[in-house]
Design an enzyme around this catalytic site. Sequence first.
Site, PDB file in Angstrom:
ATOM      1  N   ASP A   1     -14.889  19.113  20.094  1.00  0.00           N
ATOM      2  CA  ASP A   1     -15.900  18.867  21.204  1.00  0.00           C
ATOM      3  C   ASP A   1     -16.762  19.937  22.485  1.00  0.00           C
ATOM      4  O   ASP A   1     -15.126  19.365  23.226  1.00  0.00           O
ATOM      5  CB  ASP A   1     -16.897  17.865  21.297  1.00  0.00           C
ATOM      6  N   HIS A   2     -16.414  21.005  23.083  1.00  0.00           N
ATOM      7  CA  HIS A   2     -16.226  21.618  24.287  1.00  0.00           C
ATOM      8  C   HIS A   2     -16.119  20.344  25.466  1.00  0.00           C
ATOM      9  O   HIS A   2     -16.040  20.686  26.779  1.00  0.00           O
ATOM     10  CB  HIS A   2     -16.523  23.162  24.323  1.00  0.00           C
ATOM     11  N   ARG A   3     -17.523  19.885  25.184  1.00  0.00           N
ATOM     12  CA  ARG A   3     -17.956  18.298  26.536  1.00  0.00           C
ATOM     13  C   ARG A   3     -16.782  17.692  26.501  1.00  0.00           C
ATOM     14  O   ARG A   3     -16.362  17.337  27.700  1.00  0.00           O
ATOM     15  CB  ARG A   3     -19.177  17.420  25.874  1.00  0.00           C
TER      16      ARG A   3
END
Length: 471
Positions: A441-443
């Site tokens: 998850d790039h967040r």
Amino acid sequence: MAQVLEFKLPDLGEGLTEAEIVRWLVEVGDVVAVDQPVVEVETAKAMVEVPCPYGGVVTARYGEEGTELPVGAPLLTVAVGSVEPVAGRDDSGGSTGGGAAESGTSGNVLVGYGTGAPVARRRRVRPTPVSAESSVPATGIKASARADAETFMAAGPTPAAAVASAPTSGVVEPQGPVAVISPLVRKLARQHGLDLRQIVGTGRDGLILRTDVESAVRAADEESAAGAEPVTAPKAEPSVERIPLRGVRGAVADKLSRSRREIPDATCWVDADATELMAARAAMNAAGGSAAGPKVSVLALLARICTAALARFPELNSTVDADAREIVRLAGVHLGFAAQTERGLVVPVVRDAHTRNAESIGAEIARLTGAARDGKLTPAQLTGGTFTLNNYGVFGVDGSTPIVNHPEAAMLGVGRIMPKPWVHEGELAVRQVVQLSLTFDHRVCDGGTAGGFLRYVADCVEQPAVLLRTL
């Protein structure tokens, strides 16, 4: 005196709202004991045997095998034998006390699945007069119920109508009108394309018996022989097959779709020389001897490497609270691993994997895999994971871009380990090579953190001694 109690599909926990009937364990007319399993159902997470909290004679079942029922829908009714009045009940039908034991029932339906005691408040009904011709002694309830199982009845006031030949009185626990339709009658009519609404029943109060359906079938056959157009059931399009998205397949579809909608994922991958890891595994198993228990698997070693990597890169052992706009870093590692079964893909969870060594993780993986193949995993064993390990190499493939197991933040994919040409110590050699991929998850992190995690895993695969520094 007997009373007919309605048993409804209980809350199976973990937010599940429906279940599919896989197999009935009792027939109409069978005598069941308190807490005896009566039906096997499949939820979106596991196969569960549901015990009935009442003891008595099964008078009706609701739903054929393959039917999906919502939580709270009727499962079956049970004619309970002579019981003492419930303590604390006044003549107005109100209840001031009493317990499950006084009504011949158990307090729980599924231990650990959020069930409680049966409803205390019940309405009182007048005993139904029964003629001498149709009355049967208490010991004949079972035989009477079997006979009435062949009948069809439209919506009625209570499930007790399914056993009209058995004397009933006292407390009845219906919740609105229910259609008591015999599976035998329905199946027979469906096989011959007959509409039950067009058949006049010869049973008491217009009940449609099996003989009525058979007579209608004979009449249809005679009309067909005389040149009349036979009544046939509509035929499905032969070139199209529709498969309902329900049960495990439906749950997987919902979860993957939600992951794609909510998680901005990215994938990075690297090839690693697993020759030294395979040699270390062989040495560990050889040193253990035959009496040391099960062998340490490659998956167990990779799982142990993952827990060490997550200790160094805790960003990937987290989840995102979108409503609060917060990243929630989790203290413990509950490691999920993908397991393919006949019922579909499931992800059992090794609890507290960060506290286990490779041997302990391997033993737990083996135990959960066996339960998954037998369809015996509980919802609790399939939820709560914080990071997932996906060994798709068992399918003979090298690489993949897996979808993150929502609401987790990352998944490590492992391809097959196979001999390949590799430059080792400056020379070309044949080595055992594996492709590792990380979807994240790039967040929760940037590419540097994800790349650092994957590089550390690859280093441990290529040089297992690197792991010793963190043990």
